[in-house]
Design a protein around this motif. Structure first.
Motif, mmCIF file in Angstrom:
data_model
loop_
_atom_site.group_PDB
_atom_site.id
_atom_site.type_symbol
_atom_site.label_atom_id
_atom_site.label_comp_id
_atom_site.label_asym_id
_atom_site.label_seq_id
_atom_site.Cartn_x
_atom_site.Cartn_y
_atom_site.Cartn_z
ATOM 1 N N LEU A 130 0.855 -1.189 0.000
ATOM 2 C CA LEU A 130 0.000 0.000 0.000
ATOM 3 C C LEU A 130 0.884 1.230 0.000
ATOM 4 O O LEU A 130 1.756 1.383 0.862
ATOM 5 C CB LEU A 130 -0.896 0.005 1.235
ATOM 6 N N THR A 131 0.666 2.120 -0.969
ATOM 7 C CA THR A 131 1.470 3.346 -1.016
ATOM 8 C C THR A 131 0.583 4.584 -0.967
ATOM 9 O O THR A 131 -0.564 4.575 -1.411
ATOM 10 C CB THR A 131 2.330 3.426 -2.303
ATOM 11 N N GLY A 132 1.144 5.641 -0.430
ATOM 12 C CA GLY A 132 0.541 6.967 -0.473
ATOM 13 C C GLY A 132 1.633 7.961 -0.812
ATOM 14 O O GLY A 132 2.792 7.590 -1.031
ATOM 15 N N PHE A 133 1.284 9.238 -0.842
ATOM 16 C CA PHE A 133 2.251 10.281 -1.197
ATOM 17 C C PHE A 133 2.443 11.268 -0.055
ATOM 18 O O PHE A 133 1.519 11.545 0.724
ATOM 19 C CB PHE A 133 1.773 11.065 -2.425
ATOM 20 N N GLU A 134 3.642 11.839 -0.007
ATOM 21 C CA GLU A 134 3.926 12.935 0.911
ATOM 22 C C GLU A 134 3.155 14.176 0.454
ATOM 23 O O GLU A 134 2.663 14.237 -0.682
ATOM 24 C CB GLU A 134 5.422 13.218 0.929
ATOM 25 N N PRO A 135 3.030 15.209 1.308
ATOM 26 C CA PRO A 135 2.379 16.456 0.890
ATOM 27 C C PRO A 135 3.134 17.122 -0.259
ATOM 28 O O PRO A 135 4.342 16.932 -0.434
ATOM 29 C CB PRO A 135 2.437 17.315 2.159
ATOM 30 N N PHE A 136 2.412 17.911 -1.037
ATOM 31 C CA PHE A 136 3.020 18.596 -2.176
ATOM 32 C C PHE A 136 2.212 19.848 -2.484
ATOM 33 O O PHE A 136 1.141 20.089 -1.921
ATOM 34 C CB PHE A 136 3.068 17.676 -3.407
ATOM 35 N N GLY A 137 2.713 20.662 -3.396
ATOM 36 C CA GLY A 137 1.984 21.834 -3.855
ATOM 37 C C GLY A 137 1.720 22.868 -2.786
ATOM 38 O O GLY A 137 0.730 23.592 -2.850
ATOM 39 N N GLY A 138 2.583 22.946 -1.780
ATOM 40 C CA GLY A 138 2.412 23.929 -0.724
ATOM 41 C C GLY A 138 1.556 23.470 0.435
ATOM 42 O O GLY A 138 1.427 24.173 1.440
ATOM 43 N N SER A 139 0.942 22.298 0.328
ATOM 44 C CA SER A 139 0.131 21.756 1.420
ATOM 45 C C SER A 139 1.030 21.047 2.422
ATOM 46 O O SER A 139 2.113 20.556 2.077
ATOM 47 C CB SER A 139 -0.906 20.777 0.869
ATOM 48 N N ASP A 140 0.579 20.984 3.670
ATOM 49 C CA ASP A 140 1.346 20.245 4.672
ATOM 50 C C ASP A 140 0.652 18.942 5.058
ATOM 51 O O ASP A 140 1.046 18.280 6.030
ATOM 52 C CB ASP A 140 1.587 21.105 5.919
ATOM 53 N N VAL A 141 -0.391 18.552 4.308
ATOM 54 C CA VAL A 141 -1.098 17.301 4.575
ATOM 55 C C VAL A 141 -1.348 16.577 3.257
ATOM 56 O O VAL A 141 -1.369 17.183 2.190
ATOM 57 C CB VAL A 141 -2.447 17.535 5.294
#
Length: 202
Positions: free
Chosen positions: A6-17
């Motif tokens: 199971l994979t997810g992603f770190e925050p991106f685009g200026g978001s912290d979540v």
């Protein structure tokens, strides 16, 4: 026991979540899930899952992480990628990885490819029989033919591309932000998706 990545992603685009990261971090490494096909097949009512959880970086290296592991010979009974869709109000189960990269914003490494193909060999369908699921699945999730053109689509494409013989069921689910689709609902959905991936539908 069924082994699932199971994979997810770190925050991106200026978001912290990132809700996909939150889901990955909230689940445990081992779980018992209901077998959605047990009544039709007469198989056991529950399935033991060994869950490998991984948070991917939002850049080219992150999009290739699982593909590289598959290419090196690693295998799982199923691979489920999760990502966030900022404009979605319900989860989307992606059935196609498009052969395109068109990044609206830079990734976390500063890369921004505005128009390119990923391989030039065409789109790649998921190796999961999603259409059969929705014939009997009561859910607010929806099947989707558009995984976008950013890192989510790139990651799905690269994983499918590396899965040369198509033996690993690989799927991508876009989750809405937690502000419109709470973490508890996302967890419930992801567990149900894992359960469906762990056994072939009837």
């Amino acid at each position: 026991m069924v082994r699932v990545l199971l994979t997810g992603f770190e925050p991106f685009g200026g978001s912290d979540v990132n809700i996909s990261m939150d889901v990955v971090n909230a689940l445990s490494d081992a779980m018992l899930v209901d077998n959605p096909w047990s009544a039709l097949r007469g198989s056991p009512k529950s399935v033991s899952i060994e869950l490998e959880r991984l948070v991917l970086s939002v850049d080219k290296a992150g999009s290739m992480t699982v593909a590289n592991r598959i290419a090196s010979g690693e295998t799982w009974d199923a691979v489920l990628h999760l990502g966030v869709c900022g404009t979605c109000t319900v989860p989307r189960v992606e059935t196609i990885a498009a052969d395109r990269l068109a990044m609206r914003i830079p990734d976390n490494a500063g890369r921004q490819v505005t128009s390119a193909t990923l391989s030039g060999q065409g789109d790649r369908p998921s190796t999961v029989p999603v259409k059969q699921w929705f014939q009997s699945w009561q859910t607010d999730a929806q099947p989707s033919l558009d995984a976008g053109a950013y890192l989510c689509n790139e990651t799905l494409y690269r994983s499918l591309e590396a899965n040369l013989d198509g033996t690993i069921p690989i799927l991508f689910v876009h989750l809405p932000p937690a502000s419109v689709y709470p973490l508890a609902a996302c967890l419930e959905l992801v567990i149900k998706v894992i359960a469906r991936m762990s056994r072939k539908p009837v």
